[in-house]
Design a protein around this motif. Sequence first.
Motif, short mmCIF file in Angstrom:
data_model
loop_
_atom_site.label_atom_id
_atom_site.label_comp_id
_atom_site.label_asym_id
_atom_site.label_seq_id
_atom_site.Cartn_x
_atom_site.Cartn_y
_atom_site.Cartn_z
N LEU A 19 -4.23 7.47 5.83
CA LEU A 19 -5.23 7.92 4.94
C LEU A 19 -5.52 9.31 4.53
CD1 LEU A 19 -8.09 5.11 5.27
CD2 LEU A 19 -6.34 5.25 3.43
N LEU A 22 -2.05 10.71 3.06
CA LEU A 22 -2.07 10.25 1.54
C LEU A 22 -2.95 11.12 0.82
CD1 LEU A 22 -1.78 6.30 1.70
CD2 LEU A 22 0.22 8.17 0.93
N ASP A 23 -4.23 11.47 1.38
CA ASP A 23 -5.17 12.27 0.76
C ASP A 23 -4.75 13.68 0.26
OD1 ASP A 23 -7.99 12.45 -0.60
OD2 ASP A 23 -8.00 13.87 1.14
N GLY A 28 3.76 8.56 -0.87
CA GLY A 28 3.39 7.30 -0.19
C GLY A 28 4.84 6.48 0.12
N LEU A 56 -7.15 -1.02 0.74
CA LEU A 56 -6.91 0.45 0.51
C LEU A 56 -5.70 0.96 0.07
CD1 LEU A 56 -9.22 1.53 3.87
CD2 LEU A 56 -9.86 0.92 1.27
N LEU A 57 -4.71 0.26 0.26
CA LEU A 57 -3.37 0.72 -0.17
C LEU A 57 -2.79 -0.38 -0.91
CD1 LEU A 57 -1.75 2.36 2.99
CD2 LEU A 57 -2.67 3.60 1.10
N ARG A 72 0.47 3.20 -2.77
CA ARG A 72 -0.41 4.27 -3.39
C ARG A 72 -1.94 3.83 -2.93
NH1 ARG A 72 0.03 2.40 -9.87
NH2 ARG A 72 -0.94 0.45 -9.42
N LEU A 73 -2.78 4.65 -3.22
CA LEU A 73 -4.22 4.33 -2.70
C LEU A 73 -4.80 3.60 -3.76
CD1 LEU A 73 -5.40 7.91 -1.54
CD2 LEU A 73 -5.06 5.81 -0.14
N THR A 74 -5.68 2.88 -3.40
CA THR A 74 -6.47 1.85 -4.68
C THR A 74 -7.58 2.73 -4.84
OG1 THR A 74 -7.44 0.63 -2.75
CG2 THR A 74 -5.71 -0.51 -3.70
N GLY A 77 -9.32 2.90 -1.82
CA GLY A 77 -8.66 3.66 -0.86
C GLY A 77 -8.76 5.11 -1.10
N GLU A 78 -8.93 5.65 -2.30
CA GLU A 78 -8.94 7.06 -2.57
C GLU A 78 -10.53 7.62 -1.79
OE1 GLU A 78 -8.88 7.69 -6.66
OE2 GLU A 78 -6.71 6.79 -6.76
N ALA A 81 -9.93 7.60 1.98
CA ALA A 81 -8.60 8.80 2.23
C ALA A 81 -9.51 9.98 2.16
CB ALA A 81 -7.57 8.59 1.28
#
Length: 178
Positions: A19, A22-23, A28, A56-57, A72-74, A77-78, A81
């Motif tokens: 996470l 990705l942040d 991804g 979350l993804l 990708r982050l949902t 998830g953002e 992250a």
Amino acid sequence: MDIELLVNITSKAWALKILALLDSGVPGRQAPLLAATQASRTSFAASLSHLVQLGLLEKNPGHGHPLRPEFRLTPAGEAAASVAGRIMKIAPDDDAFAIIRRSWAVPILAVTHSPERFSGIKSGLGTITDRALSQSLCILEDKAWLKREIDVSQRAPFPVYHAANAGRKISHAIGLSH
């Protein structure tokens, strides 16, 4: 982020790091993420799958090969992250990350933002066993991320625990609604 979600995320060793990566803008795709985490393929795959199950993804539609999808982050998830990124900035070295990777370390730090008794920590985390809590408290105390003090204000003295040093910073970075 609520404590139940935090416990679920940290139940897989590499989930927080994935996470956080990705942040920070790591693509991804599985290959760059795997290389950046330095995890084994099996552990990485289990953590990635776990994050998808938590919502979350998600697979990025129209991107990547069917056997090598891009993630990708949902929206949920953002937010997770962002918290993971703040945690990883506080503990960037391998020694500190080895502690964070343990299942209960981060949730324990989250609930010890103020002094708590053993029973208060356990009730705040829900499913943790006495043994797992005791071991995690010892590890965090040895690392000086958690401070143990004896409260003698009552007739029967008892220990209280609270996050200290980097543990306190992590507790604040999580920002659970107290």
